[in-house]
Design a protein around this motif. Sequence first.
Motif, PDB file in Angstrom:
ATOM      1  N   ALA A 380      -0.734   8.306 -12.077  1.00  0.00           N
ATOM      2  CA  ALA A 380       0.416   9.213 -12.017  1.00  0.00           C
ATOM      3  C   ALA A 380       0.295  10.158 -10.825  1.00  0.00           C
ATOM      4  N   GLU A 381      -0.931  10.602 -10.545  1.00  0.00           N
ATOM      5  CA  GLU A 381      -1.146  11.499  -9.405  1.00  0.00           C
ATOM      6  C   GLU A 381      -0.841  10.784  -8.088  1.00  0.00           C
ATOM      7  N   LEU A 382      -1.323   9.530  -7.945  1.00  0.00           N
ATOM      8  CA  LEU A 382      -1.038   8.778  -6.724  1.00  0.00           C
ATOM      9  C   LEU A 382       0.453   8.493  -6.601  1.00  0.00           C
ATOM     10  N   MET A 383       1.099   8.208  -7.701  1.00  0.00           N
ATOM     11  CA  MET A 383       2.536   7.945  -7.699  1.00  0.00           C
ATOM     12  C   MET A 383       3.299   9.167  -7.187  1.00  0.00           C
ATOM     13  N   ALA A 384       2.892  10.354  -7.649  1.00  0.00           N
ATOM     14  CA  ALA A 384       3.583  11.582  -7.241  1.00  0.00           C
ATOM     15  C   ALA A 384       3.290  11.923  -5.789  1.00  0.00           C
ATOM     16  N   VAL A 385       2.026  11.827  -5.401  1.00  0.00           N
ATOM     17  CA  VAL A 385       1.625  12.231  -4.043  1.00  0.00           C
ATOM     18  C   VAL A 385       2.230  11.322  -2.989  1.00  0.00           C
ATOM     19  N   LEU A 386       2.282  10.018  -3.261  1.00  0.00           N
ATOM     20  CA  LEU A 386       2.776   9.054  -2.273  1.00  0.00           C
ATOM     21  C   LEU A 386       4.266   8.746  -2.446  1.00  0.00           C
ATOM     22  N   GLY A 387       4.888   9.323  -3.462  1.00  0.00           N
ATOM     23  CA  GLY A 387       6.317   9.097  -3.669  1.00  0.00           C
ATOM     24  C   GLY A 387       6.644   7.676  -4.082  1.00  0.00           C
ATOM     25  N   LEU A 388       5.818   7.097  -4.948  1.00  0.00           N
ATOM     26  CA  LEU A 388       6.037   5.715  -5.381  1.00  0.00           C
ATOM     27  C   LEU A 388       7.048   5.659  -6.527  1.00  0.00           C
ATOM     28  N   GLN A 389       7.658   4.502  -6.688  1.00  0.00           N
ATOM     29  CA  GLN A 389       8.643   4.317  -7.752  1.00  0.00           C
ATOM     30  C   GLN A 389       7.991   4.023  -9.093  1.00  0.00           C
ATOM     31  N   GLN A 390       6.747   3.533  -9.074  1.00  0.00           N
ATOM     32  CA  GLN A 390       6.050   3.185 -10.302  1.00  0.00           C
ATOM     33  C   GLN A 390       4.547   3.361 -10.090  1.00  0.00           C
ATOM     34  N   PRO A 391       3.782   3.505 -11.151  1.00  0.00           N
ATOM     35  CA  PRO A 391       2.327   3.636 -10.990  1.00  0.00           C
ATOM     36  C   PRO A 391       1.739   2.391 -10.321  1.00  0.00           C
ATOM     37  N   PRO A 392       0.819   2.548  -9.382  1.00  0.00           N
ATOM     38  CA  PRO A 392       0.233   1.396  -8.677  1.00  0.00           C
ATOM     39  C   PRO A 392      -0.841   0.698  -9.514  1.00  0.00           C
ATOM     40  N   ARG A 393      -0.396  -0.153 -10.438  1.00  0.00           N
ATOM     41  CA  ARG A 393      -1.331  -0.835 -11.327  1.00  0.00           C
ATOM     42  C   ARG A 393      -2.225  -1.820 -10.577  1.00  0.00           C
ATOM     43  N   ARG A 394      -1.666  -2.463  -9.574  1.00  0.00           N
ATOM     44  CA  ARG A 394      -2.450  -3.394  -8.753  1.00  0.00           C
ATOM     45  C   ARG A 394      -2.537  -2.834  -7.342  1.00  0.00           C
ATOM     46  N   MET A 395      -3.768  -2.626  -6.867  1.00  0.00           N
ATOM     47  CA  MET A 395      -3.983  -2.073  -5.525  1.00  0.00           C
ATOM     48  C   MET A 395      -4.903  -3.001  -4.741  1.00  0.00           C
ATOM     49  N   GLU A 396      -4.583  -3.178  -3.469  1.00  0.00           N
ATOM     50  CA  GLU A 396      -5.424  -3.975  -2.570  1.00  0.00           C
ATOM     51  C   GLU A 396      -5.907  -3.083  -1.437  1.00  0.00           C
ATOM     52  N   CYS A 397      -7.184  -3.172  -1.128  1.00  0.00           N
ATOM     53  CA  CYS A 397      -7.770  -2.368  -0.046  1.00  0.00           C
ATOM     54  C   CYS A 397      -8.389  -3.296   0.991  1.00  0.00           C
ATOM     55  N   TYR A 398      -8.237  -2.931   2.265  1.00  0.00           N
ATOM     56  CA  TYR A 398      -8.704  -3.761   3.383  1.00  0.00           C
ATOM     57  C   TYR A 398      -9.645  -2.955   4.272  1.00  0.00           C
ATOM     58  N   ASP A 399     -10.694  -3.644   4.732  1.00  0.00           N
ATOM     59  CA  ASP A 399     -11.680  -3.011   5.615  1.00  0.00           C
ATOM     60  C   ASP A 399     -12.108  -4.016   6.672  1.00  0.00           C
ATOM     61  N   ILE A 400     -12.460  -3.503   7.852  1.00  0.00           N
ATOM     62  CA  ILE A 400     -12.933  -4.327   8.968  1.00  0.00           C
ATOM     63  C   ILE A 400     -14.400  -4.009   9.218  1.00  0.00           C
ATOM     64  N   SER A 401     -15.190  -5.048   9.496  1.00  0.00           N
ATOM     65  CA  SER A 401     -16.610  -4.845   9.784  1.00  0.00           C
ATOM     66  C   SER A 401     -17.005  -5.669  10.995  1.00  0.00           C
ATOM     67  N   ASN A 402     -17.698  -5.028  11.949  1.00  0.00           N
ATOM     68  CA  ASN A 402     -18.259  -5.732  13.113  1.00  0.00           C
ATOM     69  C   ASN A 402     -19.308  -4.851  13.769  1.00  0.00           C
ATOM     70  N   ILE A 403     -20.084  -5.436  14.645  1.00  0.00           N
ATOM     71  CA  ILE A 403     -21.024  -4.683  15.474  1.00  0.00           C
ATOM     72  C   ILE A 403     -20.719  -5.022  16.919  1.00  0.00           C
ATOM     73  N   GLN A 404     -20.142  -4.042  17.645  1.00  0.00           N
ATOM     74  CA  GLN A 404     -19.741  -4.222  19.045  1.00  0.00           C
ATOM     75  C   GLN A 404     -18.842  -5.448  19.211  1.00  0.00           C
ATOM     76  N   GLY A 405     -17.984  -5.662  18.232  1.00  0.00           N
ATOM     77  CA  GLY A 405     -17.005  -6.741  18.337  1.00  0.00           C
ATOM     78  C   GLY A 405     -17.519  -8.106  17.971  1.00  0.00           C
ATOM     79  N   ALA A 406     -18.805  -8.217  17.599  1.00  0.00           N
ATOM     80  CA  ALA A 406     -19.368  -9.525  17.272  1.00  0.00           C
ATOM     81  C   ALA A 406     -19.185  -9.822  15.787  1.00  0.00           C
ATOM     82  N   GLU A 407     -18.844 -11.080  15.470  1.00  0.00           N
ATOM     83  CA  GLU A 407     -18.686 -11.540  14.087  1.00  0.00           C
ATOM     84  C   GLU A 407     -17.776 -10.603  13.288  1.00  0.00           C
TER      85      GLU A 407
END
Length: 619
Positions: A380-407
Amino acid sequence: MTLTDKIKNIPPRPGVYLYKDADGRVIYVGKAVSLKNRVRSYFQAGARQSPKVQAMLRRAADLEYIVTDSEMEALILENNLIKEHRPKYNVLLKDDKTYPYIKVTVQEEFPRVHITRRVLKDGARYFGPFTHAGAVNETLRLLKKIFPLRTCKQRELAPRERPCLNYHIKRCLGPCCNLVDRCAYRETVNEVILFLEGRQEDLMKRLRQRMEEAAEKLEFEKAAELRDQLLAVEKIVERQKVVSTDLADQDVIAMARGFDEACLTVFFIRGGKLIGRENYFLEGTDTLERGEVMATFVQQFYNQTEFVPAEILLSEEIAGAPLMAAWLSELRGSKVTIKVPKRGDKHKLVEMAAQNALLSLEQAQLERQAGRQALDGALAELMAVLGLQQPPRRMECYDISNIQGAETVASMVVFEDGKPARDQYRRFKIRTVEGPNDFASMKETITRRLSRAREEQAQVEAGELAPNRAKFTRLPDLIIIDGGKGQLSAAREAMLEQGFAHIPACGLAKEEELLFAPGRPDPIRLPRESRGLQMLQRLRDEAHRFAVTYHRKLRTKRNLKSILDDIEGIGPVRRRELYKAYKNLDAIKQATVEELARVPGMNSKAAEAVYRFLREHLD
């Protein structure tokens, strides 16, 4: 042959039947003295079926059956099939893969003891399941302190010139340096098994006998070590409560029921002493009688435990008790009796277990209620803060990992109702970006994820792909990007290009933990104690862990590959097999020529080349 035809032709013999859905998945497994009578009973006119059975029959598209020679064989087969398929409409003990076990690798030359959550048919002995990981860790810590078995991970020990630190602090017998013979080491392993079986009295007799023998031979240092082990075990035994004067091995099982679930408490009594207690939960029990719930638990519990006591005390009468006792006797190798005591000390034990089951059920319900309230508050807090229409029951998070651009790699982590959905995690190896460019890498990741969703949606609509086979069609209520404005802008650009701009997204920057939302010039600063922020932090940290793990794996593989490339006679096939057999270069270096030669694709000449090269270049 149609389902109706199969039902008509089913034989009147004992066996097991399996209902399958349209995709061929097993949705229910049952046993019967007469397959014909049992299966036909599902379809008799006027039969009153529970809602659960009605739902199962609506989904059933196929039926298979396996004929057995006896009801006992049907019971054993049913146990194994339920464990293998985990059918949706069977009442199931919580998935045993989520419970920790203590594993003793008795099939190895010098066995190890460690924790695992996977029970394999590999010849090892498994003790459990345990419902509290903390208690298992404490048991393992105690075992390592009392019994000096090796803790290294190699199945086959590579010879070493000097023992490791564990040997010097008396936590290992040093088998890698031939400081202990196999018989003496195996004797210690057998003592660990006695301990895990709860047979501490037998273990104490054994340790005392060995200590006296060592003293008679004037081996005073060894006698002192055995004395210390004996004292440690005696302290454990002193803390155990004597509950039975006949010094029997018993399991006491009692039940408490809630709405559509039951809590089963098991008291483990060994040699007349209560050595432990575990609570287990069964779901989907609302249509079953108490005796049916108890029978289901007994059947599933003892199908996955290592030790069966001579006597089992139950709080409920179960149908087919003689058959169950015969099956348990076969597992144990001697007679097992099942009793439902009505009076006396054994009845008091069952009553005590029942009280514990009720308290555990109430505690679990209170914890779930508190968890639901906390989850609802965070969403409910995230819904209010981000102005969402419904509670975010399913959330996906993305991250990038590398060392100096390798792999460079990316991770996609999914939370549903505040919990990790690990079967839906995905990882991406960045293909189009060169160098350390997190923005472009994030755009490629989101583009690939959403374009795959669009493709699968089209395939499902065209009937080319079954809905349950689609891996990317489930869209999130909220996308979280690990990063600030730059990473979020790159993700939003990809979402717009793929036609998914309607999905809300935000970025969570490290250090100051600021929240960035599209169209807002200023970041959102949530208080540190905010439940919504804490949920996002857990999600972001999990995405980071998953990405770093994948990146480390690729980096290790690359480093291993680059060094092995320089060895004459080691091509892609042999390099790949070496990588499968050994985790890293240190493991390969510790291997002998004979061990290297046993790797698929290798021979003595190639093994000698690897052995010499690594010692010349890595020492």
